[in-house]
Scaffold this motif. Structure first.
Motif, short mmCIF file in Angstrom:
data_model
loop_
_atom_site.label_atom_id
_atom_site.label_comp_id
_atom_site.label_asym_id
_atom_site.label_seq_id
_atom_site.Cartn_x
_atom_site.Cartn_y
_atom_site.Cartn_z
N LEU A 98 28.89 5.00 58.62
CA LEU A 98 27.53 4.95 59.16
C LEU A 98 26.64 6.06 58.59
O LEU A 98 25.53 5.77 58.12
CB LEU A 98 27.57 5.01 60.69
CG LEU A 98 26.22 4.94 61.40
CD1 LEU A 98 25.49 3.66 61.05
CD2 LEU A 98 26.40 5.05 62.91
N PRO A 99 27.06 7.33 58.59
CA PRO A 99 26.21 8.35 57.94
C PRO A 99 25.98 8.08 56.46
O PRO A 99 24.88 8.34 55.95
CB PRO A 99 27.01 9.65 58.15
CG PRO A 99 27.85 9.40 59.35
CD PRO A 99 28.21 7.95 59.28
N LEU A 100 26.99 7.55 55.75
CA LEU A 100 26.82 7.23 54.34
C LEU A 100 25.75 6.16 54.15
O LEU A 100 24.87 6.28 53.29
CB LEU A 100 28.17 6.77 53.77
CG LEU A 100 28.13 6.16 52.36
CD1 LEU A 100 27.71 7.20 51.35
CD2 LEU A 100 29.50 5.58 52.00
N ILE A 115 28.91 -3.59 62.16
CA ILE A 115 29.62 -3.21 60.93
C ILE A 115 30.98 -3.91 60.96
O ILE A 115 31.74 -3.76 61.91
CB ILE A 115 29.80 -1.68 60.83
CG1 ILE A 115 28.45 -0.98 60.77
CG2 ILE A 115 30.64 -1.32 59.61
CD1 ILE A 115 28.56 0.53 60.74
N ARG A 116 31.25 -4.69 59.90
CA ARG A 116 32.53 -5.41 59.83
C ARG A 116 33.26 -4.99 58.55
O ARG A 116 32.70 -5.06 57.45
CB ARG A 116 32.31 -6.92 59.84
CG ARG A 116 31.60 -7.42 61.09
CD ARG A 116 31.52 -8.92 61.13
NE ARG A 116 32.84 -9.51 61.26
CZ ARG A 116 33.06 -10.83 61.23
NH1 ARG A 116 32.06 -11.67 61.06
NH2 ARG A 116 34.29 -11.29 61.35
N ILE A 117 34.47 -4.52 58.72
CA ILE A 117 35.25 -3.97 57.61
C ILE A 117 36.29 -4.99 57.17
O ILE A 117 37.08 -5.49 57.99
CB ILE A 117 35.93 -2.66 58.02
CG1 ILE A 117 34.86 -1.62 58.43
CG2 ILE A 117 36.78 -2.11 56.89
CD1 ILE A 117 35.45 -0.33 58.95
N PHE A 118 36.29 -5.32 55.86
CA PHE A 118 37.27 -6.23 55.28
C PHE A 118 38.18 -5.43 54.35
O PHE A 118 38.04 -4.22 54.20
CB PHE A 118 36.55 -7.36 54.51
CG PHE A 118 35.60 -8.13 55.38
CD1 PHE A 118 36.05 -9.19 56.16
CD2 PHE A 118 34.26 -7.79 55.43
CE1 PHE A 118 35.17 -9.88 56.98
CE2 PHE A 118 33.38 -8.49 56.23
CZ PHE A 118 33.84 -9.54 57.01
N ASN A 157 40.34 1.29 51.20
CA ASN A 157 39.80 2.64 50.96
C ASN A 157 39.76 3.48 52.23
O ASN A 157 39.07 4.50 52.28
CB ASN A 157 38.39 2.55 50.37
CG ASN A 157 38.32 1.66 49.15
OD1 ASN A 157 37.82 0.54 49.22
ND2 ASN A 157 38.82 2.15 48.03
N LYS A 158 40.48 3.01 53.26
CA LYS A 158 40.51 3.70 54.55
C LYS A 158 39.11 3.83 55.17
O LYS A 158 38.72 4.88 55.69
CB LYS A 158 41.15 5.09 54.41
CG LYS A 158 42.59 5.04 53.92
CD LYS A 158 43.22 6.43 53.83
CE LYS A 158 44.65 6.35 53.35
NZ LYS A 158 45.29 7.68 53.25
N ALA A 159 38.36 2.76 55.06
CA ALA A 159 37.00 2.76 55.60
C ALA A 159 37.03 2.93 57.10
O ALA A 159 37.89 2.38 57.80
CB ALA A 159 36.30 1.44 55.23
#
Length: 610
Positions: free
Chosen positions: A475-477, A492-495, A467-469
């Motif tokens: 962070l604001p979300l 924060i870890r993005i998979f 989702n192109k995180a």
């Protein structure tokens, strides 16, 4: 300040007791009756200065003008807003003299201007293009002009009005007096002055501080995707009576104006695509307090004088130092203090520093105001609000006593707080790109980092790399959904399919309660089973750099004949086609490659190269 009694009374009514340096310079004895070439910064009071300087030539010691026929004074300004501003200044300055002042600017009805000119005028104020149009059509007679003023002449040259100015000046009587005002004196201005002025007195009144003495400059580091949120927080932080937000394009003005209106700001837009009547209405809304924020392009950088304007925000950075100066010059005028805030993305920092250094400015650098800082200020402002500090009337006191009989005092005070906050735009959670990132940031916040050793808990979000995180907007979300600040969020870890993040122990209960509430979107936040995601593999998306990187290819540097190209030989049995068969060049038939060479493939078809 002036020898004319009528103008002296007008100044006294406006409390003009202390003349500015430019006003003193143009009224000095050596400047009387002479052509003037004046370098003065914006906001220095130069409109009143040349209005007073003209009086000696137009009125002498008389207090009133005679009947209005052909104009005696002509003022040329680069923009419609500045021309109309000059007209308003002259109307109060010359109110007691019976002066008839007509404006001729683009965007207004030319037929209405023609009728006004036909009735006669003592002074005409206009923009170069419209004035030339009236001259060519025979609607404007400047054969009796005694004083010509070119206001902000450098801007008129920059906007391409050189030919129009020369046409206008050539049509004026040669014995007329000319006053040329400019923020800077480039070569084009000096050449213009040399051609159309006679032994002009050169006056430079720019202060050693470059006209910035009453302006506090602030440079704020912002994430590029959070500029709109930063604008919201800056407006809320300073809470100025009126403010201007500058953008570089009309499209940005439209978008930001709509955004601010959705956030409960009373905002108006100002750009070149609006008609003059729409622009006048927007400025009038700012003057009478119906609007407090103006979102504008550089068309508003000159000619706007709002007494209550205390804040200028550069949502888009200006292209050069001169634009920055004129934008910022909308505040800090005539001795009043103002603030100019530049929102600087990381990739524009060096250029911004060079521009400010060239202007002799050393601004204070910081991140944008945080939501916590704004909430703290809201609390302090509420305690100082006149609704609480002023003595209540008898009627209000009676209603208060009735309410206290029916409701507990704490309940009523809480309702008052809710009402106060309901009228304020909500602050945004924004990041400071100058802060440490990753483990350093987690340690600075007292969090345990990826291991969760600080006592926090891990949650997951159903948004991932597919989702192109990006942490800059994740962070604001997260902060909005969880009703926490960015200081409460750790690693924060993005998979691929989800994102894991850590919440501090202090904010855990508040976050868990708020995150469970749906906001109408498809975003789901829930606790992460198993705690820290150390055992959860991160699977980076495949990145194909070229054919040689795909499975089935040998290392770069060799083709089937060893000539420096990658290859794949599908004919190698049992090897998945990864290795070439020694001694066999490509292009041989099936019989030579063996019976299993094309097993499972339709007969007669040539195998495709990958």
């Amino acid at each position: 300040m002036t020898t004319n009694p009528a103008l002296a009374r007008a100044l006294a009514e406006r409390d003009y007791n202390d003349p500015t340096p430019v006003q003193l310079a143009v009224l000095a004895p050596e400047a009387s009756g002479r052509d003037l070439l004046v370098s003065a910064q914006t906001g220095s009071g130069k409109t009143v200065a040349y209005g007073l300087a003209m009086a000696d030539t137009l009125l002498g010691t008389d207090e009133r003008f005679g009947p209005a026929t052909a104009p005696q004074a002509l003022v040329v300004a680069p923009t419609r807003e500045l021309a109309l501003q000059v007209q308003r200044e002259f109307e109060w300055l010359y109110a007691a003299t019976g002066a008839r002042i007509v404006s001729c600017v683009g965007g207004m009805d030319p037929r209405q201007e023609q009728r006004a000119l036909s009735r006669g005028a003592h002074m005409v104020v206009g923009t170069p293009g419209r004035l030339r149009d009236h001259l060519e059509r025979g609607r404007l007679d400047i054969s009796a002009v005694r004083v010509v003023v070119l206001d902000e002449a450098d801007e008129m040259l920059d906007l391409g009005f050189r030919e129009d100015l020369q046409f206008i000046l050539d049509a004026t009587p040669p014995e007329r007096r000319s006053l040329l005002f400019s923020a800077t004196l480039p070569r084009g201005i000096t050449m213009l002055a040399k051609r159309y002025q006679r032994e002009a007195l050169r006056i430079e009144v720019a202060s050693a501080e470059g006209g910035h003495a009453d302006i506090e400059y602030r440079a704020m580091r912002v994430v590029p995707k959070e500029i709109e949120h930063a604008v919201v927080n800056v407006l809320r932080f300073y809470d100025a009576p009126s403010a201007i937000v500058f953008c570089n394009t009309r499209e940005t003005v439209r978008h930001l104006h709509a955004t601010l209106q959705e956030r409960q700001f009373s905002a108006v837009a100002l750009s070149g695509e609006l008609s003059q009547n729409e622009r006048n209405s927007a400025l009038q809304a700012l003057r009478d307090g119906r609007a407090r924020v103006c979102v504008a392009t550089d068309v508003a950088a000159r000619g706007i004088d709002l007494p209550s304007l205390g804040l200028v925000i550069h949502a888009d950075l200006p292209n050069d130092a001169e634009s920055l100066q004129h934008r910022s010059g909308r505040t800090g005028r005539a001795g009043r203090k103002g603030v100019s805030v530049l929102l600087v993305p990381p990739f524009r920092r060096r250029r911004t520093e060079d521009m400010l250094r060239g202007m002799g400015l050393t601004p204070a650098w910081s991140g944008p105001p945080t939501a916590d800082e704004i909430r703290k200020l809201d609390h302090e402002r509420m305690l100082r609000d006149p609704l609480l500090t002023d003595e209540p009337s008898e009627e209000d006191a009676a209603v208060a006593r009735t309410l206290l009989e029916q409701q507990p005092a704490e309940h009523l005070v809480a309702a008052l707080v809710r009402l106060y906050r309901a009228g304020l735009p909500s602050p945004e959670e924004v990041a400071d790109p100058g802060e440490p990132r990753g483990r350093d940031r987690a340690a600075a916040r007292g969090l345990g980092g990826p291991s969760g050793a600080g006592g926090g808990a891990w949650f997951r979000l159903n948004i991932g790399r597919r989702n192109k995180a990006d942490p800059r907007w994740l962070l604001p979300l997260i902060c909005r959904r969880g009703n926490v600040t960015r200081d409460d969020i750790g690693a924060i870890r993005i998979f691929d399919e989800e994102t894991a993040f850590e919440v501090s122990a202090a904010a855990l209960d508040r976050f868990s309660t708020s995150a469970r509430k749906s906001d109408g979107s498809d975003v789901v936040i829930e606790p992460l089973p198993g705690g820290a995601p150390s055992s959860r593999p991160e699977r980076p998306a495949p990145r194909w750099k070229g054919p040689q990187d795909k499975p089935g290819y040998d290392k770069p540097g060799q083709d089937r004949l060893g000539r420096g190209k990658p290859f794949r030989d599908k004919a190698a049995p049992g090897k998945g086609g990864h290795e070439p068969r020694a001694g066999k060049p490509p292009g041989r038939g099936p019989a030579e490659r063996g019976p299993n060479a094309f097993a499972g493939k339709p007969a007669g078809k040539k195998p495709r190269r990958p």
